[in-house]
Design a protein around this motif. Structure first.
Motif, PDB file in Angstrom:
ATOM      1  N   THR A  87       1.645   6.377  -6.956  1.00 32.64           N
ATOM      2  CA  THR A  87       0.153   7.143  -6.879  1.00 32.64           C
ATOM      3  C   THR A  87       0.847   8.565  -7.021  1.00 32.64           C
ATOM      4  OG1 THR A  87      -0.908   5.706  -6.567  1.00 32.64           O
ATOM      5  CG2 THR A  87      -2.763   7.454  -7.542  1.00 32.64           C
ATOM      6  N   VAL A  88       1.033   9.368  -5.719  1.00 30.29           N
ATOM      7  CA  VAL A  88       1.559  10.471  -5.522  1.00 30.29           C
ATOM      8  C   VAL A  88       2.667  11.276  -6.072  1.00 30.29           C
ATOM      9  CG1 VAL A  88       2.587  12.323  -3.892  1.00 30.29           C
ATOM     10  CG2 VAL A  88       1.039  11.183  -3.652  1.00 30.29           C
ATOM     11  N   ALA A 114       0.815  -1.145  -0.156  1.00 24.64           N
ATOM     12  CA  ALA A 114      -0.725   0.004   0.333  1.00 24.64           C
ATOM     13  C   ALA A 114       0.726   1.468  -0.245  1.00 24.64           C
ATOM     14  CB  ALA A 114      -0.902  -0.169   1.443  1.00 24.64           C
ATOM     15  N   SER A 115       1.850   0.923   0.782  1.00 20.28           N
ATOM     16  CA  SER A 115       3.247   2.450   0.751  1.00 20.28           C
ATOM     17  C   SER A 115       3.700   3.090  -0.747  1.00 20.28           C
ATOM     18  CB  SER A 115       3.666   2.160   2.215  1.00 20.28           C
ATOM     19  OG  SER A 115       3.362   1.930   3.080  1.00 20.28           O
ATOM     20  N   LEU A 122      -3.580  11.890  -0.616  1.00 22.32           N
ATOM     21  CA  LEU A 122      -3.472  10.127  -0.202  1.00 22.32           C
ATOM     22  C   LEU A 122      -1.696  10.257   0.575  1.00 22.32           C
ATOM     23  CD1 LEU A 122      -2.616   8.617  -4.104  1.00 22.32           C
ATOM     24  CD2 LEU A 122      -3.990   8.252  -1.974  1.00 22.32           C
ATOM     25  N   VAL A 172      -2.213   9.405   4.314  1.00 19.83           N
ATOM     26  CA  VAL A 172      -2.161   8.032   4.171  1.00 19.83           C
ATOM     27  C   VAL A 172      -0.533   6.824   4.001  1.00 19.83           C
ATOM     28  CG1 VAL A 172      -2.759   5.551   2.812  1.00 19.83           C
ATOM     29  CG2 VAL A 172      -4.386   7.380   3.242  1.00 19.83           C
ATOM     30  N   LEU A 173      -0.031   7.717   3.198  1.00 21.87           N
ATOM     31  CA  LEU A 173       1.100   7.501   2.947  1.00 21.87           C
ATOM     32  C   LEU A 173       2.054   7.688   4.416  1.00 21.87           C
ATOM     33  CD1 LEU A 173       3.732   6.265   1.126  1.00 21.87           C
ATOM     34  CD2 LEU A 173       4.014   8.846   0.207  1.00 21.87           C
ATOM     35  N   CYS A 231       0.778   4.340  -2.772  1.00 16.11           N
ATOM     36  CA  CYS A 231       0.415   5.730  -2.067  1.00 16.11           C
ATOM     37  C   CYS A 231       1.805   6.029  -3.019  1.00 16.11           C
ATOM     38  CB  CYS A 231      -0.128   5.369  -1.289  1.00 16.11           C
ATOM     39  SG  CYS A 231      -1.155   5.314  -0.321  1.00 16.11           S
TER      40      CYS A 231
END
Length: 221
Positions: free
Chosen positions: A101-102, A94-95, A128, A131-132, A98
C-alpha cells in the motif's frame, strides 16, 4: 520450564557462536561480516517458515507414534500452536499489505489528482509507515521466539519442541548448503557443516532423556 535444560541450550548456543566466530576469524567468509549479518537475519526469518511448512508433518508423525488412547488429547491441544501460527502469519500478511500500500499509494493518489490526491499521497505513508515499522519489530522478535519455542508446541507434549528442533536445524543446514561450505581445509568445512546440527541433535536427545528420567515424560507409555 526446566532451568537445567535452559542452561544447556544456552551453553550450546554460546559455544556454537564462539566456534563460528573463530572459524570466520581464521578462514574468513565470502561477503565479510555484512554477509554474516545478512545470513543470520535470513535464518531468523526462515526458521519459523520452515517450522510452518515442515512442522505439521512432524506433529502428525509424533501423534501417530503416541499410544492410540493419548492421540485425542494431543490433537485437542493443537489449538495453542495453531493460534501462535495464525498470529505470526497474520503479522506477515499485514506487513506485506502495508508495504504494498505504501509503495503504490503515490501512483494511486496521482490518479485522483488535485488536492485530494496530493493530500492522500502525503497522509497514507504517514499512517502506514509506523504500522509497518511496528510489524517489522514484532516479526523480528517473534521469529526468534517462534524458532526457540517451536510455536508453543510444548503445550501439545513436553517432548515435541526437542523433536521439532532437530528437524528444523537439519533442514536449515541443508538449505544453507546452497550457499556453499565455509572457507578452510576440507576437514574444517565438514566439521563446520555438521557441527551445528549434530550438537543441537545431541542436546535435544539429552533433553528427551532428561525429561524422561526426571519428570517421567514419554512419547509412548
Amino acid at each position: 520450564m526446566d532451568p537445567t535444560i535452559d542452561r544447556v541450550q544456552k551453553g550450546r548456543a554460546i559455544a556454537g557462536t564462539v566456534a563460528s566466530f573463530l572459524l570466520i576469524w581464521t578462514y574468513g567468509i565470502d561477503g565479510g561480516w555484512s554477509g554474516v549479518f545478512k545470513d543470520g537475519v535470513s535464518k531468523l526469518f526462515l526458521a519459523p517458515l520452515i517450522l510452518i511448512l515442515v512442522g505439521p508433518l512432524v506433529i502428525v508423525g509424533f501423534i501417530r507414534y503416541a499410544p492410540a488412547e493419548h492421540r485425542p488429547l494431543l490433537r485437542s491441544r493443537l489449538r495453542h500452536p495453531l493460534k501462535a501460527v495464525c498470529w505470526y502469519m497474520g503479522a506477515v500478511a499485514a506487513s506485506v499489505a502495508c508495504l504494498c500500500t505504501v509503495s503504490q499509494s503515490g501512483r494511486y493518489m496521482a490518479m485522483l489528482g488535485g488536492t485530494a490526491g496530493m493530500l492522500g499521497a502525503a497522509v497514507v505513508p504517514l499512517v502506514l509507515l509506523p504500522v509497518l515499522l511496528w510489524m517489522a519489530a514484532f516479526l523480528f522478535f517473534s521469529s526468534g521466539a517462534a524458532a526457540r519455542y517451536a510455536f508453543n508446541t510444548a503445550d501439545v507434549h513436553a517432548a515435541l519442541p526437542a523433536v521439532l528442533t532437530v528437524v528444523l536445524v537439519w533442514v536449515l543446514n541443508l538449505v544453507s548448503l546452497g550457499d556453499g561450505l565455509p572457507n578452510g581445509p576440507l576437514l574444517v568445512k565438514i566439521a563446520a557443516f555438521l557441527g551445528g546440527p549434530l550438537s543441537v541433535t545431541a542436546v535435544s536427545c539429552w533433553e528427551l532423556h532428561h525429561l524422561r528420567t526426571r519428570y517421567g515424560v514419554r512419547v509412548r507409555g
